[in-house]
Design a protein around this motif. Sequence first.
Motif, mmCIF file in Angstrom:
data_model
loop_
_atom_site.group_PDB
_atom_site.id
_atom_site.type_symbol
_atom_site.label_atom_id
_atom_site.label_comp_id
_atom_site.label_asym_id
_atom_site.label_seq_id
_atom_site.Cartn_x
_atom_site.Cartn_y
_atom_site.Cartn_z
ATOM 1 N N THR A 274 -8.154 39.013 35.178
ATOM 2 C CA THR A 274 -7.630 40.360 35.404
ATOM 3 C C THR A 274 -8.500 41.132 36.391
ATOM 4 O O THR A 274 -9.705 40.902 36.492
ATOM 5 C CB THR A 274 -7.555 41.141 34.079
ATOM 6 N N THR A 275 -7.875 42.040 37.126
ATOM 7 C CA THR A 275 -8.619 42.993 37.935
ATOM 8 C C THR A 275 -9.106 44.125 37.037
ATOM 9 O O THR A 275 -8.710 44.235 35.874
ATOM 10 C CB THR A 275 -7.747 43.582 39.058
ATOM 11 N N LEU A 276 -9.935 45.004 37.595
ATOM 12 C CA LEU A 276 -10.408 46.167 36.839
ATOM 13 C C LEU A 276 -10.861 47.256 37.808
ATOM 14 O O LEU A 276 -11.567 46.982 38.778
ATOM 15 C CB LEU A 276 -11.579 45.783 35.935
ATOM 16 N N VAL A 277 -10.440 48.473 37.543
ATOM 17 C CA VAL A 277 -11.035 49.665 38.148
ATOM 18 C C VAL A 277 -11.447 50.573 37.014
ATOM 19 O O VAL A 277 -10.637 50.877 36.124
ATOM 20 C CB VAL A 277 -10.056 50.415 39.069
ATOM 21 N N ALA A 278 -12.711 50.990 36.998
ATOM 22 C CA ALA A 278 -13.212 51.883 35.955
ATOM 23 C C ALA A 278 -13.849 53.099 36.608
ATOM 24 O O ALA A 278 -14.454 52.995 37.681
ATOM 25 C CB ALA A 278 -14.223 51.167 35.065
ATOM 26 N N ALA A 279 -13.716 54.251 35.956
ATOM 27 C CA ALA A 279 -14.210 55.486 36.554
ATOM 28 C C ALA A 279 -14.760 56.427 35.501
ATOM 29 O O ALA A 279 -14.231 56.513 34.384
ATOM 30 C CB ALA A 279 -13.095 56.188 37.324
ATOM 31 N N THR A 280 -15.817 57.126 35.868
ATOM 32 C CA THR A 280 -16.264 58.305 35.136
ATOM 33 C C THR A 280 -15.928 59.518 35.990
ATOM 34 O O THR A 280 -16.112 59.490 37.218
ATOM 35 C CB THR A 280 -17.774 58.273 34.853
ATOM 36 N N ILE A 281 -15.420 60.571 35.371
ATOM 37 C CA ILE A 281 -14.991 61.770 36.084
ATOM 38 C C ILE A 281 -15.607 62.956 35.359
ATOM 39 O O ILE A 281 -15.284 63.213 34.195
ATOM 40 C CB ILE A 281 -13.460 61.885 36.119
ATOM 41 N N ASP A 282 -16.489 63.662 36.028
ATOM 42 C CA ASP A 282 -17.237 64.738 35.391
ATOM 43 C C ASP A 282 -16.997 66.059 36.099
ATOM 44 O O ASP A 282 -16.908 66.105 37.338
ATOM 45 C CB ASP A 282 -18.732 64.421 35.404
ATOM 46 N N PRO A 283 -16.899 67.153 35.326
ATOM 47 C CA PRO A 283 -16.771 68.470 35.965
ATOM 48 C C PRO A 283 -18.069 68.847 36.649
ATOM 49 O O PRO A 283 -19.152 68.448 36.212
ATOM 50 C CB PRO A 283 -16.471 69.398 34.786
ATOM 51 N N PRO A 284 -17.999 69.601 37.736
ATOM 52 C CA PRO A 284 -19.220 70.008 38.423
ATOM 53 C C PRO A 284 -19.993 71.037 37.602
ATOM 54 O O PRO A 284 -19.426 71.714 36.739
ATOM 55 C CB PRO A 284 -18.713 70.619 39.729
ATOM 56 N N ALA A 285 -21.261 71.140 37.854
ATOM 57 C CA ALA A 285 -22.075 72.148 37.178
ATOM 58 C C ALA A 285 -21.629 73.542 37.615
ATOM 59 O O ALA A 285 -21.197 73.750 38.742
ATOM 60 C CB ALA A 285 -23.548 71.943 37.514
ATOM 61 N N GLY A 286 -21.716 74.480 36.687
ATOM 62 C CA GLY A 286 -21.364 75.849 37.020
ATOM 63 C C GLY A 286 -19.992 76.271 36.579
ATOM 64 O O GLY A 286 -19.649 77.450 36.645
ATOM 65 N N GLY A 287 -19.144 75.311 36.139
ATOM 66 C CA GLY A 287 -17.848 75.654 35.586
ATOM 67 C C GLY A 287 -16.732 75.842 36.587
ATOM 68 O O GLY A 287 -15.600 76.133 36.209
ATOM 69 N N GLU A 288 -16.989 75.686 37.883
ATOM 70 C CA GLU A 288 -15.921 75.830 38.859
ATOM 71 C C GLU A 288 -14.991 74.618 38.804
ATOM 72 O O GLU A 288 -15.330 73.583 38.256
ATOM 73 C CB GLU A 288 -16.486 76.004 40.270
ATOM 74 N N ALA A 289 -13.798 74.764 39.383
ATOM 75 C CA ALA A 289 -12.832 73.667 39.390
ATOM 76 C C ALA A 289 -13.291 72.584 40.356
ATOM 77 O O ALA A 289 -13.893 72.857 41.391
ATOM 78 C CB ALA A 289 -11.448 74.177 39.787
ATOM 79 N N GLY A 290 -12.995 71.362 40.037
ATOM 80 C CA GLY A 290 -13.377 70.224 40.861
ATOM 81 C C GLY A 290 -13.876 69.111 39.981
ATOM 82 O O GLY A 290 -13.682 69.122 38.755
ATOM 83 N N GLY A 291 -14.501 68.113 40.569
ATOM 84 C CA GLY A 291 -15.000 67.003 39.780
ATOM 85 C C GLY A 291 -15.792 66.029 40.620
ATOM 86 O O GLY A 291 -15.673 65.998 41.854
ATOM 87 N N VAL A 292 -16.602 65.232 39.936
ATOM 88 C CA VAL A 292 -17.367 64.162 40.574
ATOM 89 C C VAL A 292 -16.895 62.850 39.960
ATOM 90 O O VAL A 292 -16.956 62.670 38.736
ATOM 91 C CB VAL A 292 -18.881 64.340 40.360
ATOM 92 N N VAL A 293 -16.426 61.945 40.808
ATOM 93 C CA VAL A 293 -15.851 60.677 40.361
ATOM 94 C C VAL A 293 -16.748 59.537 40.804
ATOM 95 O O VAL A 293 -17.141 59.466 41.980
ATOM 96 C CB VAL A 293 -14.439 60.468 40.950
ATOM 97 N N ARG A 294 -17.073 58.658 39.871
ATOM 98 C CA ARG A 294 -17.842 57.443 40.177
ATOM 99 C C ARG A 294 -17.003 56.250 39.741
ATOM 100 O O ARG A 294 -16.574 56.176 38.595
ATOM 101 C CB ARG A 294 -19.198 57.483 39.481
ATOM 102 N N LEU A 295 -16.802 55.318 40.664
ATOM 103 C CA LEU A 295 -15.871 54.216 40.452
ATOM 104 C C LEU A 295 -16.524 52.869 40.684
ATOM 105 O O LEU A 295 -17.425 52.732 41.512
ATOM 106 C CB LEU A 295 -14.677 54.328 41.409
ATOM 107 N N ALA A 296 -16.026 51.873 39.959
ATOM 108 C CA ALA A 296 -16.383 50.471 40.199
ATOM 109 C C ALA A 296 -15.098 49.658 40.116
ATOM 110 O O ALA A 296 -14.243 49.924 39.267
ATOM 111 C CB ALA A 296 -17.396 49.978 39.166
ATOM 112 N N ALA A 297 -14.952 48.666 41.001
ATOM 113 C CA ALA A 297 -13.701 47.920 41.061
ATOM 114 C C ALA A 297 -13.961 46.444 41.302
ATOM 115 O O ALA A 297 -14.846 46.068 42.074
ATOM 116 C CB ALA A 297 -12.803 48.469 42.171
ATOM 117 N N VAL A 298 -13.161 45.628 40.636
ATOM 118 C CA VAL A 298 -13.116 44.186 40.870
ATOM 119 C C VAL A 298 -11.656 43.827 41.091
ATOM 120 O O VAL A 298 -10.805 44.089 40.239
ATOM 121 C CB VAL A 298 -13.684 43.395 39.678
ATOM 122 N N GLY A 299 -11.348 43.232 42.239
ATOM 123 C CA GLY A 299 -9.972 42.862 42.527
ATOM 124 C C GLY A 299 -9.260 43.908 43.357
ATOM 125 O O GLY A 299 -9.870 44.819 43.918
#
Length: 326
Positions: free
Chosen positions: A181-206
């Motif tokens: 199987t392939t895989l994409v996994a991600a963590t998605i975190d809100p930015p500091a300070g409470g403003e809208a947006g996000g920081v995404v960290r990804l790893a992928a195989v396939g």
Amino acid sequence: MTIEASAQQASGDAGADDRESGGDVPAPVIPPVVVGRPGPSIEPRAVDHVYRASPYRPDTAIDGWTDEHWAVRAVSLRGHAHRHGGVPRQDDMALARRSSGDGGLLVAVADGVSAAPQAHIGATTAVRYAVQWLDASTSAEDGALDATGLVRATAWALVEHAAAVLDIATDAAEAEPQVATTLVAATIDPPAGGEAGGVVRLAAVGDSGAWVLSGGRFDRVVGGKARSDDAISSSAVTALPRVPNEIATATVELGPDDVLIIATDGIGDPLGAGSGSVGALLRSLLEGRVPTLVELAHAVDFSRETFDDDRTLVAVRPRGVVADRR
């Protein structure tokens, strides 16, 4: 079993629905979404018994929610070819909020390799284990994503589960032809300070991948296949439990109006560079609005000639402009 309906006690309530509707209500007719030339009309067949090595598996899975940080929409469905052939959905997804309560979101998407007869087992095992591993091993504070650790641990979980379920040796060489199987996994975190947006960290195989919809265009950030809208490239797929020498990773910052999309190639192939008709469909669903769960599932089940693979799509929007549902 016999069921007896109780008599209505208040004559004023009798037939209220009929009076409001004017009598019989016609059954709703919801035509399929057609993109370009439609594919053939398919009546789903039951999954063949040769694939029954795992518990019940639905044709379609829908999930999503809105909280103080994110609007999440997700669907995984059996493609037309598998519906026609009695093959189970070989895609899968898993979504979770961090158990630490820091607002982080964890996502995994997998596409079982079609040549592996029990690929659906591999996809489900991979996404569920990956999300558990991310929850135990990452945090919003340090921001780190150990892609190698994630992939190696998930690969071994596949080997162990395949051995237990399929009665084969606990060996990657034995497991790979059965549950790749392939895989994409991600963590998605809100930015500091409470403003809208996000920081995404990804790893992928396939060849499953991730894109960001921003300013009307789709930017591929990891995985997927590099090609134009009109030319579909084909290449050998690196898949778990094989651990590649280099693991694709990416970090991206989401703006308040951006949408992160993580998807299998059932979406990525027809999406292409994002400037064609499937890109237009997804923009109409996701730009500046949040579709209902069923609306997204119905659209992702679009009919387009030659595109009949399983489809999984997870869309994440920062919680800033989610109120508009046209």
